[in-house]
Design a protein around this motif. Structure first.
Motif, PDB file in Angstrom:
ATOM      1  N   ASN A 115      20.465 -11.736   4.734  1.00 30.89           N
ATOM      2  CA  ASN A 115      19.805 -11.499   3.444  1.00 30.89           C
ATOM      3  C   ASN A 115      19.659 -10.018   3.141  1.00 30.89           C
ATOM      4  OD1 ASN A 115      18.455 -12.418   1.049  1.00 30.89           O
ATOM      5  ND2 ASN A 115      16.516 -11.797   1.965  1.00 30.89           N
ATOM      6  N   THR A 116      20.382  -9.174   3.858  1.00 33.19           N
ATOM      7  CA  THR A 116      20.216  -7.722   3.711  1.00 33.19           C
ATOM      8  C   THR A 116      21.571  -7.042   3.528  1.00 33.19           C
ATOM      9  OG1 THR A 116      18.346  -7.870   5.237  1.00 33.19           O
ATOM     10  CG2 THR A 116      19.160  -5.669   4.728  1.00 33.19           C
ATOM     11  N   PHE A 117      21.629  -6.057   2.644  1.00 33.18           N
ATOM     12  CA  PHE A 117      22.800  -5.196   2.528  1.00 33.18           C
ATOM     13  C   PHE A 117      22.330  -3.775   2.269  1.00 33.18           C
ATOM     14  CE2 PHE A 117      21.867  -6.378  -1.831  1.00 33.18           C
ATOM     15  CZ  PHE A 117      22.187  -5.252  -2.584  1.00 33.18           C
ATOM     16  N   ASN A 140       9.114  -9.024  -2.760  1.00 38.01           N
ATOM     17  CA  ASN A 140       8.939 -10.384  -3.263  1.00 38.01           C
ATOM     18  C   ASN A 140       8.777 -11.416  -2.149  1.00 38.01           C
ATOM     19  OD1 ASN A 140       9.126  -9.753  -6.076  1.00 38.01           O
ATOM     20  ND2 ASN A 140      11.313  -9.435  -5.783  1.00 38.01           N
ATOM     21  N   GLY A 141       8.652 -10.931  -0.906  1.00 37.19           N
ATOM     22  CA  GLY A 141       8.365 -11.834   0.195  1.00 37.19           C
ATOM     23  C   GLY A 141       9.564 -12.422   0.899  1.00 37.19           C
ATOM     24  N   HIS A 142      10.778 -11.976   0.560  1.00 34.75           N
ATOM     25  CA  HIS A 142      11.967 -12.502   1.242  1.00 34.75           C
ATOM     26  C   HIS A 142      12.190 -11.734   2.547  1.00 34.75           C
ATOM     27  CE1 HIS A 142      12.999 -13.082  -3.212  1.00 34.75           C
ATOM     28  NE2 HIS A 142      12.588 -14.260  -2.747  1.00 34.75           N
ATOM     29  N   GLU A 143      12.496 -12.456   3.622  1.00 31.80           N
ATOM     30  CA  GLU A 143      12.651 -11.814   4.926  1.00 31.80           C
ATOM     31  C   GLU A 143      13.940 -10.987   4.984  1.00 31.80           C
ATOM     32  OE1 GLU A 143      12.530 -12.948   9.715  1.00 31.80           O
ATOM     33  OE2 GLU A 143      12.640 -14.518   8.180  1.00 31.80           O
ATOM     34  N   PHE A 144      13.843  -9.828   5.639  1.00 29.47           N
ATOM     35  CA  PHE A 144      15.013  -8.961   5.821  1.00 29.47           C
ATOM     36  C   PHE A 144      15.825  -9.453   7.025  1.00 29.47           C
ATOM     37  CE2 PHE A 144      12.790  -5.377   3.487  1.00 29.47           C
ATOM     38  CZ  PHE A 144      13.679  -5.377   2.437  1.00 29.47           C
ATOM     39  N   CYS A 147      16.876 -11.065  -3.922  1.00 24.92           N
ATOM     40  CA  CYS A 147      16.372 -10.359  -5.108  1.00 24.92           C
ATOM     41  C   CYS A 147      17.525  -9.849  -5.971  1.00 24.92           C
ATOM     42  CB  CYS A 147      15.481  -9.193  -4.692  1.00 24.92           C
ATOM     43  SG  CYS A 147      13.896  -9.692  -3.986  1.00 24.92           S
ATOM     44  N   ALA A 148      18.600  -9.359  -5.315  1.00 24.31           N
ATOM     45  CA  ALA A 148      19.741  -8.849  -6.069  1.00 24.31           C
ATOM     46  C   ALA A 148      20.404  -9.962  -6.866  1.00 24.31           C
ATOM     47  CB  ALA A 148      20.746  -8.202  -5.120  1.00 24.31           C
ATOM     48  N   ARG A 149      20.551 -11.137  -6.232  1.00 20.55           N
ATOM     49  CA  ARG A 149      21.146 -12.262  -6.959  1.00 20.55           C
ATOM     50  C   ARG A 149      20.257 -12.725  -8.107  1.00 20.55           C
ATOM     51  NH1 ARG A 149      23.013 -13.848  -1.636  1.00 20.55           N
ATOM     52  NH2 ARG A 149      21.075 -14.985  -1.291  1.00 20.55           N
ATOM     53  N   ASN A 159      28.559  -7.684  -3.731  1.00 20.50           N
ATOM     54  CA  ASN A 159      27.311  -7.900  -3.003  1.00 20.50           C
ATOM     55  C   ASN A 159      26.179  -8.378  -3.903  1.00 20.50           C
ATOM     56  OD1 ASN A 159      28.126  -7.300  -0.421  1.00 20.50           O
ATOM     57  ND2 ASN A 159      27.754  -5.116  -0.612  1.00 20.50           N
ATOM     58  N   VAL A 160      26.145  -7.895  -5.142  1.00 16.32           N
ATOM     59  CA  VAL A 160      25.014  -8.188  -6.026  1.00 16.32           C
ATOM     60  C   VAL A 160      25.218  -9.477  -6.794  1.00 16.32           C
ATOM     61  CG1 VAL A 160      24.338  -5.792  -6.272  1.00 16.32           C
ATOM     62  CG2 VAL A 160      26.051  -6.734  -7.814  1.00 16.32           C
ATOM     63  N   GLY A 161      26.252 -10.236  -6.494  1.00 11.56           N
ATOM     64  CA  GLY A 161      26.442 -11.531  -7.115  1.00 11.56           C
ATOM     65  C   GLY A 161      27.400 -11.550  -8.289  1.00 11.56           C
ATOM     66  N   THR A 162      27.915 -10.403  -8.730  1.00  9.61           N
ATOM     67  CA  THR A 162      28.879 -10.365  -9.819  1.00  9.61           C
ATOM     68  C   THR A 162      30.289 -10.523  -9.255  1.00  9.61           C
ATOM     69  OG1 THR A 162      29.015  -7.960  -9.687  1.00  9.61           O
ATOM     70  CG2 THR A 162      27.377  -8.889 -11.190  1.00  9.61           C
ATOM     71  N   VAL A 163      31.267 -10.663 -10.151  1.00  4.70           N
ATOM     72  CA  VAL A 163      32.653 -10.800  -9.722  1.00  4.70           C
ATOM     73  C   VAL A 163      33.464  -9.599 -10.172  1.00  4.70           C
ATOM     74  CG1 VAL A 163      32.581 -13.318  -9.736  1.00  4.70           C
ATOM     75  CG2 VAL A 163      33.284 -12.104 -11.795  1.00  4.70           C
ATOM     76  N   GLY A 164      34.511  -9.306  -9.435  1.00  4.70           N
ATOM     77  CA  GLY A 164      35.387  -8.195  -9.759  1.00  4.70           C
ATOM     78  C   GLY A 164      36.826  -8.640  -9.878  1.00  4.70           C
ATOM     79  N   CYS A 165      37.645  -7.810 -10.525  1.00 11.33           N
ATOM     80  CA  CYS A 165      39.060  -8.104 -10.737  1.00 11.33           C
ATOM     81  C   CYS A 165      39.864  -7.508  -9.579  1.00 11.33           C
ATOM     82  CB  CYS A 165      39.516  -7.508 -12.072  1.00 11.33           C
ATOM     83  SG  CYS A 165      41.303  -7.587 -12.339  1.00 11.33           S
TER      84      CYS A 165
END
Length: 262
Positions: free
Chosen positions: A175-177, A167-171, A188-190, A235-241
């Motif tokens: 911005n990388t995991f 999608n054109g986002h720089e690594f 992209c993950a977010r 890492n993907v933008g979600t939350v955990g308990c």
């Protein structure tokens, strides 16, 4: 010369001093001919001259598992030298690494022939030799490209050579995991997580009986309240308990200890 005499007079009786290096070169018996270690009968047994001289003149025993090295950095050039200023007890590995054999020369290398550093992350062992992972991946990529081109297929750039995601986002490092050993774009993950949550919100509005989206949840699947103190971002933008994460780690450690006992 009689073996009952003190060691030092017996050593000097068969020694020539090299004026350039200061080496005390033994002219008596050798272990395997010229250029090898000298040997002498001392204390009822035949011993290497340099070892016997080191122990006799320093009053120290060579530690178990150690060799007496002729230190080239001190000017020593000969195996038949017994000048204790040129000698030092070292481990067998250190003794090999100080030498000039192919194994010693290779072991001292810090980079592969292509200039990649031999770091723990970039190195693996194969049949006792170091292999550069970067070069290995490059060879695999070349082989794959050649195979695909021979089959008439179009091949894009290898992932390791890409600087931007699809999608054109720089690594960039920020911005990388890594996900299962592959680079992933955080942007992209977010965005993917945001779209997924939006779809779930819309579905929840149409049918409140389905599982609510993360943004609408007040408790985790195990009933713990999702307070700011009890949540963390993945890492993907979600939350955990946090309570569930600690309990999962505790159970994992318990299983590992149980396996170690068995």
């Amino acid at each position: 010369m009689s073996a009952s005499l003190p060691l030092l007079p017996r050593l000097w009786a068969r020694t020539e001093v090299d004026p350039q290096t200061g080496c005390y070169r033994w002219t008596g018996g050798k272990q395997g001919g010229p250029g090898t270690y000298g040997q002498i009968n001392h204390k009822g047994r035949t011993r290497p001259v340099h070892v016997a001289a080191y122990e006799e003149l320093t009053g120290q025993q060579v530690p178990d598992g150690h060799h007496v090295d002729h230190v080239a950095a001190r000017g020593c050039r000969y195996r038949d030298c017994w000048n204790i200023a040129h000698l030092e007890p070292v481990t067998p590995r250190e003794n090999v690494l100080r030498g000039t054999s192919p194994a010693a020369l290779n072991a001292r290398k810090t980079h592969c022939p292509q200039g990649h550093e031999y770091t723990p992350e970039n190195t693996r062992l194969a049949d006792g030799s170091r292999v550069c992972r970067t070069c290995e991946r490059a060879r695999a990529a070349r082989f794959y490209r050649a195979k695909q081109e021979a089959a008439g297929k179009t091949v894009g750039l290898p992932m390791a050579e890409k600087t931007h995601c699809v999608n054109g986002h720089e690594f960039t490092p920020e911005n990388t995991f890594l996900d299962k050993g592959k680079r992933r774009c955080r942007t992209c993950a977010r965005e993917s997580s945001r779209k997924s949550q939006q779809r779930r919100r819309e579905e929840y509005k149409r049918n409140p009986t389905v599982r609510p989206p993360m943004g609408e949840k007040t408790h985790c699947a195990n009933g713990h309240e999702l307070t700011p103190e009890n949540t963390f971002a993945r890492n993907v933008g979600t939350v955990g308990c946090r309570i569930c994460a600690r309990e999962s780690a505790r159970k994992s450690q318990a299983r590992r200890r149980a396996r170690m006992k068995t």
